[in-house]
Design an enzyme around this catalytic site. Sequence first.
Site, PDB file in Angstrom:
ATOM      1  CG  LEU A   1      80.332  37.310  33.162  1.00 48.72           C
ATOM      2  CD1 LEU A   1      79.954  38.313  32.096  1.00 48.72           C
ATOM      3  CD2 LEU A   1      80.206  37.928  34.552  1.00 48.72           C
TER       4      LEU A   1
ATOM      5  CG  PHE B   1      84.854  35.716  25.170  1.00 47.30           C
ATOM      6  CD1 PHE B   1      84.698  36.953  24.585  1.00 47.30           C
ATOM      7  CD2 PHE B   1      85.666  35.614  26.288  1.00 47.30           C
ATOM      8  CE1 PHE B   1      85.334  38.073  25.105  1.00 47.30           C
ATOM      9  CE2 PHE B   1      86.309  36.722  26.804  1.00 47.30           C
ATOM     10  CZ  PHE B   1      86.139  37.960  26.215  1.00 47.30           C
ATOM     11  CE  LYS B   2      83.190  40.637  27.421  1.00 45.70           C
ATOM     12  NZ  LYS B   2      83.500  40.772  25.998  1.00 45.70           N
ATOM     13  CG  ASP B   3      77.493  33.198  27.760  1.00 44.89           C
ATOM     14  OD1 ASP B   3      76.914  33.967  28.549  1.00 44.89           O
ATOM     15  OD2 ASP B   3      77.115  32.994  26.593  1.00 44.89           O
TER      16      ASP B   3
END
Length: 490
Positions: free
Chosen positions: A112, A107-109
């Site tokens: 980021l 989910f960091k995408d």
Amino acid sequence: MNYQSTRSSDNNSNSLQAVLRGLAPDGGLYVPVCLDDISFDWKCTLTEDTFAIATRVLQALLPDFEDMSGLVDRAYSGKFETEELTPTVMLGEDALLELFRGPTSAFKDVALSMLPQLICAAKKQLGNGELTQILTATSGDTGKAALVGFADVPGVKITVFYPEQGVSPVQKAQMVTQTGTNVQVCAVEGNFDDAQTGVKKTFAALNEKVLEGSGVALSSANSINIGRLAPQLTYYFKAYADLVRKGSIQAGDSVDFVVPTGNFGDILAGYLAKRLGLPVGKLVCASNANNVLTDFLTTGTYDRKRPFHKTTSPSMDILISSNLERLLYFITNGDTAAVADWMNRLSKQGGYSVSDSVLAKIQAEFSAGFCDDEMTAGAIKEIWQQHHYLVDPHTAVAWYVAQQYKRQNPSHAPVVVLSTASPYKFPAAVLSALGQPVPEDEFEAMDKLQQLTGVAIPAGLAGLKQRKVQHTDCVGPEGLTEYVKKSIGL
Ligand SMILES: *Cc1c(COP(=O)(O)O)cnc(C)c1O
């Protein structure tokens, strides 16, 4: 809009400066001074596509940026498996919000992909010609997502620190094979907290005075950066709109969100979405055996002096949850002295307690639960057997806690479980949960999992094994500052 530090009111900035700096000069986190002043028409998000929701949310929280819609377009176009970025699927009566359809399968995408656009735009608007050195501590997923986001971005260099023994082999392979002329990856002998503390200390040691005249400024890609947090509100609105479209709820009904939590960034984004008007009922904080947040949210005492467990959900193996500091600021209506005192106690004595009235306010918004590795494995197996859907261990933790929450709160609202990573980032743990023998090599485990389940390996993970290792640096927990100094030529 005015931003200030959680720890004092004399570090005022606008949103451009807050994003570019990452961390306030006094060690606090940047927060919008007055959340209630943000005017936000959340009902519009019910009919908009994800890009439009993202633009609306980011304009509200980061109003000093020009051309937000262009930035959103450049951040997300063509990068995710689907243009809706974060699909919602139903598993029985619960909704699962798939946040892992981006380039690095976590989910960091979502955040980021956006942050490099924000940082570059902030530099341009502020006329900042310095080299921006991004420092990032990762519990596994932030690192790769940040590396992909910032690789070869002009005017920026990125250094990622990961706990040497604290990430899955797939996560490690993703990071150490990253190419780009401006990327650096370094292992830290220690756990995530050591890496994160080392980064915070480096920020303090290399402050603006020390760096003056060097042509270098530091920033962060961790969720301590408000530019990392703000894009995460988008999918709370998107999930809610999906439930309205599916007819599961009517506009205005409450929804409970269950969030697998480590640094408290993702769940805090849910709280901010609620403060912008989204009808959120409870935010349920799901932890693994490192249940420092479960204890805090039930007793009001934060105590990090406890054994650190290495679990099958390593991205949540965290005992110092940075973004809780922002919640304390909002819940106390901006009592910076109290927040500074708690954070000081946390760093000096390893913990602090909030008053009953502060705890009551927190409990009005949040609920909490945890589960250990065995229960996590049980959840992975159960979801596969009942729904033929494969979840990763972090998502399984949230799923387990969601079922527990529903049993304990029969009058709960419809539940959305946030699914934060692809099962293929943790193939050994998932295979083992399904009762299969686990090959020693995690890449073999990946192939086996695909053969067994028929669920496709995401493009970014297939072929990882063949990629050349680019980074082999390693430092002790006290060595981060020297490492950074050397790399920027101080
Ligand atoms: C980072 C991460 C989390 C925890 O998110 P926080 O914002 O740190 O609370 C949960 N699951 C996965 C897969 C992650 O990468």
